[in-house]
Motif scaffolding. Structure first.
Motif, PDB file in Angstrom:
ATOM      1  N   MET A   3       0.846  -1.157   0.000  1.00  0.00           N
ATOM      2  CA  MET A   3       0.000   0.000   0.000  1.00  0.00           C
ATOM      3  C   MET A   3       0.898   1.228   0.000  1.00  0.00           C
ATOM      4  O   MET A   3       1.888   1.265   0.729  1.00  0.00           O
ATOM      5  N   GLU A   4       0.557   2.201  -0.797  1.00  0.00           N
ATOM      6  CA  GLU A   4       1.233   3.493  -0.799  1.00  0.00           C
ATOM      7  C   GLU A   4       0.176   4.576  -0.660  1.00  0.00           C
ATOM      8  O   GLU A   4      -0.929   4.435  -1.193  1.00  0.00           O
ATOM      9  N   PHE A   5       0.529   5.637   0.052  1.00  0.00           N
ATOM     10  CA  PHE A   5      -0.390   6.765   0.190  1.00  0.00           C
ATOM     11  C   PHE A   5       0.389   7.995   0.614  1.00  0.00           C
ATOM     12  O   PHE A   5       1.512   7.904   1.096  1.00  0.00           O
ATOM     13  N   ASP A   6      -0.237   9.156   0.396  1.00  0.00           N
ATOM     14  CA  ASP A   6       0.377  10.422   0.788  1.00  0.00           C
ATOM     15  C   ASP A   6      -0.123  10.818   2.165  1.00  0.00           C
ATOM     16  O   ASP A   6      -1.316  10.696   2.459  1.00  0.00           O
ATOM     17  N   SER A   7       0.792  11.287   2.996  1.00  0.00           N
ATOM     18  CA  SER A   7       0.438  11.788   4.320  1.00  0.00           C
ATOM     19  C   SER A   7       1.437  12.859   4.705  1.00  0.00           C
ATOM     20  O   SER A   7       2.651  12.645   4.627  1.00  0.00           O
ATOM     21  N   ASP A   8       0.942  14.008   5.090  1.00  0.00           N
ATOM     22  CA  ASP A   8       1.800  15.125   5.488  1.00  0.00           C
ATOM     23  C   ASP A   8       2.809  15.482   4.403  1.00  0.00           C
ATOM     24  O   ASP A   8       3.958  15.806   4.693  1.00  0.00           O
ATOM     25  N   GLY A   9       2.404  15.363   3.150  1.00  0.00           N
ATOM     26  CA  GLY A   9       3.277  15.726   2.040  1.00  0.00           C
ATOM     27  C   GLY A   9       4.355  14.707   1.724  1.00  0.00           C
ATOM     28  O   GLY A   9       5.256  14.980   0.928  1.00  0.00           O
ATOM     29  N   VAL A  10       4.254  13.519   2.320  1.00  0.00           N
ATOM     30  CA  VAL A  10       5.260  12.466   2.113  1.00  0.00           C
ATOM     31  C   VAL A  10       4.555  11.220   1.582  1.00  0.00           C
ATOM     32  O   VAL A  10       3.474  10.857   2.050  1.00  0.00           O
ATOM     33  N   ARG A  11       5.158  10.576   0.591  1.00  0.00           N
ATOM     34  CA  ARG A  11       4.623   9.311   0.078  1.00  0.00           C
ATOM     35  C   ARG A  11       5.067   8.204   1.025  1.00  0.00           C
ATOM     36  O   ARG A  11       6.260   8.007   1.270  1.00  0.00           O
ATOM     37  N   ARG A  12       4.125   7.491   1.603  1.00  0.00           N
ATOM     38  CA  ARG A  12       4.413   6.433   2.577  1.00  0.00           C
ATOM     39  C   ARG A  12       4.111   5.066   1.971  1.00  0.00           C
ATOM     40  O   ARG A  12       3.259   4.935   1.111  1.00  0.00           O
ATOM     41  N   ARG A  13       4.827   4.062   2.464  1.00  0.00           N
ATOM     42  CA  ARG A  13       4.611   2.673   2.056  1.00  0.00           C
ATOM     43  C   ARG A  13       4.273   1.859   3.284  1.00  0.00           C
ATOM     44  O   ARG A  13       4.852   2.071   4.347  1.00  0.00           O
ATOM     45  N   ALA A  14       3.343   0.931   3.133  1.00  0.00           N
ATOM     46  CA  ALA A  14       2.940   0.066   4.231  1.00  0.00           C
ATOM     47  C   ALA A  14       2.708  -1.346   3.685  1.00  0.00           C
ATOM     48  O   ALA A  14       2.210  -1.514   2.572  1.00  0.00           O
ATOM     49  N   GLU A  15       3.071  -2.334   4.469  1.00  0.00           N
ATOM     50  CA  GLU A  15       2.932  -3.733   4.066  1.00  0.00           C
ATOM     51  C   GLU A  15       1.523  -4.235   4.352  1.00  0.00           C
ATOM     52  O   GLU A  15       0.997  -4.061   5.454  1.00  0.00           O
ATOM     53  N   LEU A  16       0.899  -4.882   3.350  1.00  0.00           N
ATOM     54  CA  LEU A  16      -0.411  -5.487   3.561  1.00  0.00           C
ATOM     55  C   LEU A  16      -0.282  -6.680   4.487  1.00  0.00           C
ATOM     56  O   LEU A  16       0.604  -7.518   4.317  1.00  0.00           O
ATOM     57  N   VAL A  17      -1.166  -6.754   5.460  1.00  0.00           N
ATOM     58  CA  VAL A  17      -1.204  -7.872   6.402  1.00  0.00           C
ATOM     59  C   VAL A  17      -2.291  -8.851   5.976  1.00  0.00           C
ATOM     60  O   VAL A  17      -2.126 -10.060   6.044  1.00  0.00           O
ATOM     61  N   ASP A  18      -3.433  -8.307   5.532  1.00  0.00           N
ATOM     62  CA  ASP A  18      -4.563  -9.139   5.133  1.00  0.00           C
ATOM     63  C   ASP A  18      -5.391  -8.357   4.116  1.00  0.00           C
ATOM     64  O   ASP A  18      -5.476  -7.133   4.194  1.00  0.00           O
ATOM     65  N   VAL A  19      -5.998  -9.076   3.185  1.00  0.00           N
ATOM     66  CA  VAL A  19      -6.861  -8.435   2.196  1.00  0.00           C
ATOM     67  C   VAL A  19      -7.994  -9.398   1.859  1.00  0.00           C
ATOM     68  O   VAL A  19      -7.779 -10.604   1.742  1.00  0.00           O
ATOM     69  N   SER A  20      -9.201  -8.860   1.769  1.00  0.00           N
ATOM     70  CA  SER A  20     -10.368  -9.666   1.416  1.00  0.00           C
ATOM     71  C   SER A  20     -11.424  -8.739   0.828  1.00  0.00           C
ATOM     72  O   SER A  20     -11.229  -7.531   0.766  1.00  0.00           O
ATOM     73  N   VAL A  21     -12.563  -9.311   0.445  1.00  0.00           N
ATOM     74  CA  VAL A  21     -13.643  -8.490  -0.087  1.00  0.00           C
ATOM     75  C   VAL A  21     -14.210  -7.565   0.991  1.00  0.00           C
ATOM     76  O   VAL A  21     -14.831  -6.556   0.686  1.00  0.00           O
TER      77      VAL A  21
END
Length: 97
Positions: A1-19
């Motif tokens: 997962m990547e997203f912007d927060s406080d003007g910084v592009r952040r990366r986070a590891e997916l732990v679980d994903v489902s519908v």
């Protein structure tokens, strides 16, 4: 997962994903509170990349520098929605469900 927060592009590891949603591990950085909407997010599952928005449903500390963030992901395009649906269907089959 990547997203912007406080003007910084952040990366986070997916732990679980489902519908029903997804959880990702957020190491030090921004705090994402329940109800927060995060725009300009990019979901990466294998070779599948989908742009969208996140709606934070919960954030639970796991240890001092990490939190597990549960959210709903909303693709920004019809094509993204179709790609995500196909990947989720493949994961469900792979899990035997």
């Amino acid at each position: 997962m990547e997203f912007d927060s406080d003007g910084v592009r952040r990366r986070a590891e997916l732990v679980d994903v489902s519908v029903a949603g997804m959880t990702f591990a957020l190491d030090s950085g921004p705090r994402l509170d329940k109800g927060a909407v995060v725009t300009n997010a990019t979901l990466h599952i294998g070779e599948c990349v989908v742009d969208g928005e996140l709606l934070v449903k919960h954030s639970e500390p796991v240890r001092n520098s990490r939190a597990d963030v549960g959210c709903l992901f909303f693709p920004t395009s019809q094509l993204g929605e179709e790609k995500l649906s196909a990947v989720l269907a493949g994961l469900r089959v792979a899990r035997g469900g």
